[in-house]
Design a protein around this motif. Sequence first.
Motif, PDB file in Angstrom:
ATOM      1  N   PHE A 160     -74.050 -55.313  24.118  1.00 31.28           N
ATOM      2  CA  PHE A 160     -72.731 -55.728  24.595  1.00 31.28           C
ATOM      3  C   PHE A 160     -71.783 -56.038  23.438  1.00 31.28           C
ATOM      4  O   PHE A 160     -70.635 -55.595  23.421  1.00 31.28           O
ATOM      5  N   ALA A 161     -72.269 -56.782  22.457  1.00 35.47           N
ATOM      6  CA  ALA A 161     -71.418 -57.213  21.341  1.00 35.47           C
ATOM      7  C   ALA A 161     -70.972 -56.058  20.451  1.00 35.47           C
ATOM      8  O   ALA A 161     -69.996 -56.187  19.707  1.00 35.47           O
ATOM      9  N   TYR A 212     -67.825 -54.593  22.744  1.00 33.33           N
ATOM     10  CA  TYR A 212     -66.974 -55.461  23.564  1.00 33.33           C
ATOM     11  C   TYR A 212     -65.618 -55.733  22.932  1.00 33.33           C
ATOM     12  O   TYR A 212     -64.568 -55.511  23.546  1.00 33.33           O
ATOM     13  N   LEU A 215     -61.908 -54.515  24.137  1.00 38.72           N
ATOM     14  CA  LEU A 215     -61.024 -55.601  24.562  1.00 38.72           C
ATOM     15  C   LEU A 215     -59.658 -55.521  23.891  1.00 38.72           C
ATOM     16  O   LEU A 215     -58.622 -55.668  24.545  1.00 38.72           O
ATOM     17  N   GLU A 275     -58.072 -52.687  26.542  1.00 36.21           N
ATOM     18  CA  GLU A 275     -57.875 -53.574  27.681  1.00 36.21           C
ATOM     19  C   GLU A 275     -56.388 -53.907  27.825  1.00 36.21           C
ATOM     20  O   GLU A 275     -55.768 -54.454  26.916  1.00 36.21           O
ATOM     21  N   LYS A 321     -70.342 -46.919  26.497  1.00 34.99           N
ATOM     22  CA  LYS A 321     -70.160 -48.183  27.224  1.00 34.99           C
ATOM     23  C   LYS A 321     -70.713 -48.092  28.650  1.00 34.99           C
ATOM     24  O   LYS A 321     -71.451 -48.975  29.105  1.00 34.99           O
ATOM     25  N   ILE A 352     -72.334 -51.529  30.031  1.00 37.97           N
ATOM     26  CA  ILE A 352     -71.655 -52.648  29.376  1.00 37.97           C
ATOM     27  C   ILE A 352     -70.362 -52.925  30.125  1.00 37.97           C
ATOM     28  O   ILE A 352     -69.415 -52.138  30.093  1.00 37.97           O
ATOM     29  N   ASP A 353     -70.310 -54.034  30.853  1.00 35.90           N
ATOM     30  CA  ASP A 353     -69.166 -54.373  31.704  1.00 35.90           C
ATOM     31  C   ASP A 353     -68.159 -55.207  30.906  1.00 35.90           C
ATOM     32  O   ASP A 353     -68.320 -56.420  30.753  1.00 35.90           O
ATOM     33  N   ILE A 354     -67.117 -54.552  30.422  1.00 32.19           N
ATOM     34  CA  ILE A 354     -66.094 -55.242  29.629  1.00 32.19           C
ATOM     35  C   ILE A 354     -65.215 -56.123  30.502  1.00 32.19           C
ATOM     36  O   ILE A 354     -64.908 -57.272  30.159  1.00 32.19           O
ATOM     37  N   GLU A 355     -64.794 -55.601  31.647  1.00 29.19           N
ATOM     38  CA  GLU A 355     -63.839 -56.309  32.507  1.00 29.19           C
ATOM     39  C   GLU A 355     -64.403 -57.631  33.013  1.00 29.19           C
ATOM     40  O   GLU A 355     -63.657 -58.595  33.218  1.00 29.19           O
ATOM     41  N   PHE A 401     -66.077 -59.798  31.507  1.00 27.06           N
ATOM     42  CA  PHE A 401     -65.978 -60.873  30.522  1.00 27.06           C
ATOM     43  C   PHE A 401     -64.620 -60.880  29.800  1.00 27.06           C
ATOM     44  O   PHE A 401     -64.483 -61.462  28.736  1.00 27.06           O
ATOM     45  N   THR A 402     -63.649 -60.191  30.383  1.00 25.78           N
ATOM     46  CA  THR A 402     -62.313 -60.171  29.791  1.00 25.78           C
ATOM     47  C   THR A 402     -61.596 -61.482  30.086  1.00 25.78           C
ATOM     48  O   THR A 402     -61.391 -61.815  31.267  1.00 25.78           O
TER      49      THR A 402
END
Length: 272
Positions: free
Chosen positions: A218-219, A222, A226, A230, A258, A263-266, A268-269
């Motif tokens: 993830f890191a 991300y 972002l 994003e 991704k 890997i779910d970016i949204e 943890f946005t």
Amino acid sequence: MIYEKKEETNSKYIFGVALLACVLIVELFYLYADFSKEFWGIKFVDVANIIAQFATAGAFYLGFHQYHRNKKVERQVVIVSECKNLILKMVAVSKEFNVGQETSFSNIKYCCTKLGNLGSDFDVLFTAVDEGIQKAIVRMHWQEMYFNELLHVMQGLELGPALSATGDNRSYYLLALEAARKKAKDEHVWEAFRKYHTSKTILTDYISAGLLAFKFDFADVYMFFLFFFESKHTNDYMYGSMSRLDARARAPMIAAIKDAYNIDIEKFTPNK
């Protein structure tokens, strides 16, 4: 200037207008109010002293205001200068990506991590810049970096060489590629998303079959997504541009990584 947002009504002028209104009211009161004779017995020197005190206080306020204004201008100059320095660093890191036949997962992870950290620093400073011509110029430089450097590199990343670098069986990749292309055609995937769709299908196949030893966490991507894709962050950077930043079209290889690794970016946005 297309990169500059229209200034909102500034509340700092309200104080001046209110003060002027008070002066006018006092003058009218002075002209038309019926004061007693004792009031007019005040000596002229007393009135002069009162006026002098107001003038001294006003001069002190103006000096104090000018001092803080100068300090604010100096601070803005420093912040804008550092924003430009960070953009230059982003350009340098963009050139560190290995593209074409040199594409590798380790290089992608390394560069995305560096760009993500730079993007985080830039966002903090960009938010601190007051709206105006200086912020508009920072937007212009960021967009130049983005469209002329970063996106050009993103389009040059290739999945085949990256898989080969991990010890991939060439014949298996060719079969997976053919199957992925057929799937994209059958599902009528838009041309703009074709490379993303094909790469994601192949990566998902490799991961499911346990053929890909290299792993993205993830890191690793991300911060990159972002601050570069994003909309909660990029909309302000992109002010004045009609372009939309869809990673599937702009950075198909990394977008496929991704999604293939879920890997779910949204999720943890952070709100902005």
